[in-house]
Design a protein around this motif. Structure first.
Motif, PDB file in Angstrom:
ATOM      1  N   SER A 597       0.836  -1.212   0.000  1.00  4.49           N
ATOM      2  CA  SER A 597       0.000   0.000   0.000  1.00  4.49           C
ATOM      3  C   SER A 597       0.867   1.257   0.000  1.00  4.49           C
ATOM      4  O   SER A 597       0.515   2.257  -0.631  1.00  4.49           O
ATOM      5  N   SER A 623      -4.084   1.821  -3.080  1.00  6.94           N
ATOM      6  CA  SER A 623      -3.493   1.833  -1.739  1.00  6.94           C
ATOM      7  C   SER A 623      -4.579   1.802  -0.675  1.00  6.94           C
ATOM      8  O   SER A 623      -4.488   1.051   0.307  1.00  6.94           O
ATOM      9  N   ARG A 627      -5.434  -0.988   2.349  1.00  2.00           N
ATOM     10  CA  ARG A 627      -5.488  -0.605   3.761  1.00  2.00           C
ATOM     11  C   ARG A 627      -6.851  -0.899   4.372  1.00  2.00           C
ATOM     12  O   ARG A 627      -6.941  -1.287   5.543  1.00  2.00           O
TER      13      ARG A 627
END
Length: 794
Positions: A597, A623, A627
Motif C-alpha cells: 500500500s 493503496s 489498507r
C-alpha cells in the motif's frame, strides 16, 4: 449518459419470475464472495478492482395472476450447490511497518496565498418467438421508478436468459433502457433455461438480440452477438458460472480471475485446518499446564524447553491464520488462551532465573505478534513486564555464554518493539544493555564469526535507537562500526549470501542517517550499494520476506530521487519495488500488504506531481483498498487507523486538483472523522496537527464550492489548533509556517485582513531571521508585505 461517475451498484441483475431461484442464488453467491486480495486494487477499464463485488440490484416482475382452476407454473429448481465452495479472499489483518508518510502539499485553493503542507421452460423452436403485444406496447410501466434509478446507477447489466425471459416485458424493458444509455458493451447474458442445444437467441428478449435505435426503441436489425459475454449455465457447474460472472463484473478475464480465486479457496481450506490445529494446540497446552504442575515442578530445564516449544507452535499457528486471512477475532481467539496457558505454565517454575528469561522472551514474542496484528494493548504491559524481568535477572552461578546470547536476543527484540511504539528512551536503554552484553561476548571470543555478527546486530539496533532520538552523528558512528565489522566478515567468507545481506543492511542504514543529515548524493550512493549487494544475495526459498525488504530499499532510492527532482527515476524505482511485491502477492502477510500500500501511495505521489491525476487517483485508490482490507473488521486497531485517513486525504488532494471539490470534500470529511477519533483516543501534538491539516483542506474545498462562511469556520478551527501547537513548541518552524498560511487564507477571504497580514509578515520575518524559510517560502515575504500595505490603504 454513458455511466455514473461512481455507480452505486456493481451490477443490475434482471430475470423472469420463473428464474427466481437462479437469480437469488447468483446474487447471494456474488455478494458473499470476497475478491482474492491479490487482485484488489488492480487497475481495469472500470477502475480499480474492489474488495467485494456487491452491492447488486436484482429485479423480476411479479408473475401474472393465475386464473381460477389454472395450474401454477412449474418453478425451475434451484441450481445445485454441491460443487466446490465459492472462492473468497481471506480478510486481512493489521500489520507493522513504517509510519505513514508525511502529509502531501494541499491542492491549490481558490483563495490566494501560500500552500499549507501537510470509493418455466417453454417449447423452443429454431426461430425467435414472436413478440407478444405486451412487449410492443405495455399497458403500464414494467419497471418501477426505484428500479429504473438502480438500473441507471449500475456498472453492468446481467440478464438471465431462458424461454420465460424471452417473452418477459420487464426483462426486455430493462435491457432496452440499459442499452439505450450507450452501455451495450456492459451487458452479460447468462443462459439459465432451455435445452442445452437450443439457439441462445431464442432465450433472449428482443432488446438483447436486436439493435437499439437512436430514439431508444428496439429495431428489427439483429445484433452480431446477443451480448459481449454469454455464460452458458446450462452446461457448466454453478461455481464456474459464478466465477465467470464475477470475473466479468470485475472487468477481468476468466483466466486472470480463476487462478487467484482457486488459490483463495485452497487457502480457506488450509485456514480451517490451521484453526483445527490451533484448537488442538490449546487443548494440548492446557493439558501440559496440568501435567507440568503435577509431574515436572523440579525440572526447570525441561520446563524451559516445553515453554519454548509451546510459544513457537502458537506463534506459527497465529502467523498461518494471519496469512490465510483470519479475522482479528479469530486470531485473538488463538493467541489469548494459548498465551494465558503458557504464562500459567511458566509460573509453575517459580523464581528460577532461566524460566524468568523464558517468560521475558515469551512476553516480547507475543507483544511483537500482537503489535503486528493490531491487537496490542495501549499500555504495552507485556513489554514493560519483560523489561522488568530482564533487568532483575541474577544467576547465582553466573551467566554462561548461551544465556547471555539469549538475553541479547530478547533485548534486541525489545528495541524493535519500543521503536515501533515510539518509546525512544526505552529503546535506547534496551539497546545499550544489548550492546554491552554483545561486546562482552565478542571480547571473550574475538575469532568467533557468530559473535561478531551478533555484535554488529546489537550496534545496528543501538544506531537505530540513536537515529530515532535525533542523535544522527552518534548513529552514524555506530553504523560505520557495523560497516567495518560486516566488511570483515564478508572478506572471511566471500561466498556467504548471509554476509552480503548483512553488509547490504549496513549500507542501507548509512543511507538512512545520511538522508537525515541532508546528504542526498551520499545517501543515494549508500542505498544503491545496498541494493546491489541485496540483489546478489536473494533467497527466494526463504519466502516473500526478501522481496518486501528489496521493495522497501527501492522505495528509499525513489524517495531520494524524488527529493532531488528526478521524478521519472523515482517512479521507476517505486514501480520496481511494487513489481517485486506483486510477484509474491499470494504469499504476502499483513506486513507485506501494508508495504504494498505504501508503494502504491508513493507512485501516486509522483504521478500527482506530474499532473497525471487520473493515474494518481487510481494508485491512491489501490493503496486505500489494501489498507481497508488490512483494517478489515478492526478499524480501531492499533496499527492502521492513521493510514486510512492519509489515503483519503491524498485522494481528496487529487480530486481538488481535478476540479472536483464536492468529491474532494467528501474524502476530506471522511479523513477528518477518523483523525478526530484518533485525537480523542490518543491526544498528542501529532494527532492534533493531523486534524488541523485536514480542517484546512476542508476549508479549501468549501471555498472552491463558494461556501465562504463554512470555509472561514474550517480555517479558523485549523488555525486555533495550529496556534496551540506553536504555543507548546515555539521553535517548530514548520508549524509556524502553517500558522502563517492559515492567517493568509483568512486574510485573503476578508477576515480582519490588516491584523492577519500583520501576523503573517511578522511570522515570516522571524523565520527568515532564523534562516528557517526555504527559498520557495522566502518568496512569499515580499508578497505578504505588499498585501499588508494594500489592506491598510483600503
Amino acid at each position: 449518459m454513458a455511466q455514473a461517475v461512481h455507480p452505486k451498484y456493481r451490477a443490475f441483475l434482471v430475470h423472469a419470475p420463473a428464474d427466481e431461484a437462479w437469480g437469488r442464488t447468483l446474487q447471494r453467491s456474488l455478494e458473499e464472495m470476497r475478491v482474492p486480495w491479490a487482485l484488489v486494487g488492480r487497475e481495469t477499464a472500470h477502475g480499480p478492482v474492489p474488495k467485494r463485488i456487491g452491492p447488486l440490484a436484482r429485479f423480476a416482475a411479479e408473475p401474472p395472476p393465475v386464473a381460477p382452476g389454472e395450474p401454477e407454473p412449474a418453478a425451475v429448481p434451484e441450481p445445485s450447490a454441491a460443487a466446490t465452495p465459492t472462492p473468497a479472499e481471506p480478510a486481512a489483518e493489521a500489520a507493522p511497518g513504517a509510519a505513514a508518510d508525511a502529509e502531501p502539499p494541499a491542492a491549490a485553493a481558490t483563495v490566494a496565498g501560500p500552500t499549507l503542507v501537510s470509493s418455466t421452460d417453454a417449447p423452443v423452436g429454431p426461430a425467435a418467438p414472436p413478440e407478444p403485444p405486451a412487449l410492443r406496447a405495455p399497458a403500464r410501466p414494467t419497471l418501477p421508478e426505484d428500479m429504473v434509478a438502480a438500473l441507471v446507477d449500475a456498472r453492468f447489466l446481467v440478464v438471465l436468459c431462458s424461454p420465460a425471459a424471452a417473452t418477459d416485458a420487464a426483462v426486455d424493458e430493462a435491457v432496452r433502457r440499459y442499452k439505450g444509455l450507450g452501455r451495450g458493451d456492459r451487458v452479460v447474458a447468462v443462459l439459465v433455461g432451455g435445452a442445452p442445444d437450443a439457439d441462445p437467441r431464442t432465450l433472449c428478449p428482443p432488446a438483447l438480440r436486436r439493435r437499439i435505435k437512436v430514439d431508444g426503441t428496439v429495431s428489427d436489425e439483429e445484433e452480431d452477438a446477443v451480448a459481449p459475454l454469454v455464460i452458458d449455465a446450462r452446461t457448466l457447474p454453478r461455481t464456474e458460472v459464478t466465477m465467470r460472472l464475477a470475473a466479468a463484473l470485475l472487468a477481468l478475464s476468466f483466466d486472470e480471475f480463476r487462478g487467484p480465486a482457486e488459490r483463495s479457496t485452497r487457502g480457506r481450506r488450509r485456514l480451517r485446518g490451521w484453526l483445527t490445529a490451533a484448537a488442538v494446540l490449546l487443548i494440548l497446552v492446557g493439558g501440559l499446564v496440568a501435567a507440568v504442575r503435577f509431574v515436572l515442578p523440579n525440572d526447570p530445564m525441561l520446563l524451559d524447553r516445553v515453554l519454548a516449544a509451546g510459544t513457537g507452535t502458537t506463534l506459527r499457528a497465529v502467523d498461518a491464520a494471519d496469512r490465510l486471512g483470519a479475522s482479528p477475532a479469530v486470531v485473538a481467539g488463538i493467541v489469548a488462551p494459548a498465551e494465558a496457558a503458557l504464562r500459567d505454565l511458566a509460573a509453575a517454575g517459580g523464581d528460577d532465573p532461566r524460566l524468568q528469561l523464558r517468560r521475558a522472551a515469551m512476553l516480547i514474542a507475543f507483544e511483537r505478534r500482537r503489535d503486528a496484528l493490531g491487537l496490542a494493548d495501549a499500555a504495552r504491559s507485556r513489554t514493560t513486564a519483560a523489561e522488568a524481568l530482564l533487568d532483575g535477572l541474577v544467576f547465582p552461578g553466573g551467566m554462561d555464554a548461551e544465556v547471555q546470547r539469549e538475553i541479547v536476543a530478547a533485548r534486541l527484540d525489545a528495541v524493535r518493539l519500543r521503536l515501533a511504539q515510539g518509546a525512544t528512551d526505552r529503546a535506547l536503554a534496551n539497546a545499550r544493555a544489548a550492546l554491552a552484553a554483545a561486546e562482552r561476548l565478542a571480547g571473550a571470543d574475538p575469532t568467533s564469526v557468530a559473535r561478531q555478527r551478533e555484535l554488529s546486530r546489537a550496534a545496528t539496533a543501538f544506531g537505530d535507537a540513536l537515529l530515532a532520538a535525533g542523535e544522527a552523528d552518534d548513529a552514524l558512528k555506530q553504523f560505520r562500526t557495523v560497516l567495518t565489522i560486516r566488511e570483515t566478515l564478508l572478506a572471511v567468507d566471500p561466498s556467504s549470501a548471509e554476509a552480503r545481506r548483512d553488509l547490504s543492511v549496513a549500507y542501507e542504514r548509512l543511507g538512512d542517517v545520511l538522508v537525515v543529515r541532508d546528504a542526498p548524493d551520499e545517501a543515494l550512493k549508500g542505498y544503491r550499494t545496498a541494493l546491489s549487494l541485496r540483489l546478489s544475495a536473494v533467497d527466494p526459498a526463504a519466502g516473500p520476506g526478501w522481496q518486501r525488504g528489496l521493495s522497501i530499499l527501492y522505495n528509499k532510492v525513489g524517495d531520494v530521487q524524488l527529493a532531488q527532482g528526478a521524478g521519472e527515476d523515482a517512479l521507476g524505482s517505486y514501480r520496481a519495488g511494487l513489481a517485486l511485491q506483486l510477484a509474491v502477492a499470494e504469499r504476502a502477510d499483513a506486513a507485506a500488504r501494508r508495504a504494498m500500500s505504501v508503494s502504491y501511495e508513493r507512485i501516486g505521489d509522483v504521478l500527482r506531481a506530474q499532473r497525471a491525476f487520473d493515474e494518481a487517483l487510481a494508485s491512491y485508490r489501490a493503496s486505500l483498498a489494501l489498507r481497508q482490507g488490512l483494517a478489515g473488521g478492526d478499524p480501531g486497531g492499533s496499527r492502521w487507523p492513521r493510514d486510512l485517513p492519509v489515503s483519503q486525504e491524498r485522494i481528496g488532494d487529487v480530486l481538488m486538483a481535478k476540479g472536483a471539490p464536492d468529491e474532494a470534500l467528501a474524502a476530506y470529511q471522511t479523513a477528518l472523522a477518523a483523525r478526530e477519533r484518533l485525537l480523542a483516543a490518543q491526544p498528542g501534538p501529532a494527532a492534533r496537527h493531523d486534524v488541523a491539516v485536514t480542517q484546512s483542506k476542508i476549508g479549501d474545498a468549501l471555498a472552491a464550492r463558494r461556501m465562504g462562511a463554512e470555509a472561514l469556520a474550517s480555517w479558523r478551527a485549523a488555525l486555533a489548533a495550529t496556534e496551540q501547537l506553536v504555543a507548546a513548541d515555539p521553535d517548530n518552524a514548520a508549524w509556524q509556517w502553517e500558522m502563517a498560511v492559515l492567517q493568509w487564507r483568512l486574510a485573503s477571504a476578508g477576515d480582519d485582513p490588516v491584523e492577519r497580514y500583520r501576523v503573517v509578515v511578522a511570522t515570516l520575518r522571524e523565520l527568515a531571521g532564523r534562516r528557517k524559510l526555504t527559498p520557495a517560502q522566502a518568496k512569499w515575504l515580499p508578497l505578504a508585505e505588499r498585501a499588508l500595505v494594500e489592506a491598510r490603504t483600503r
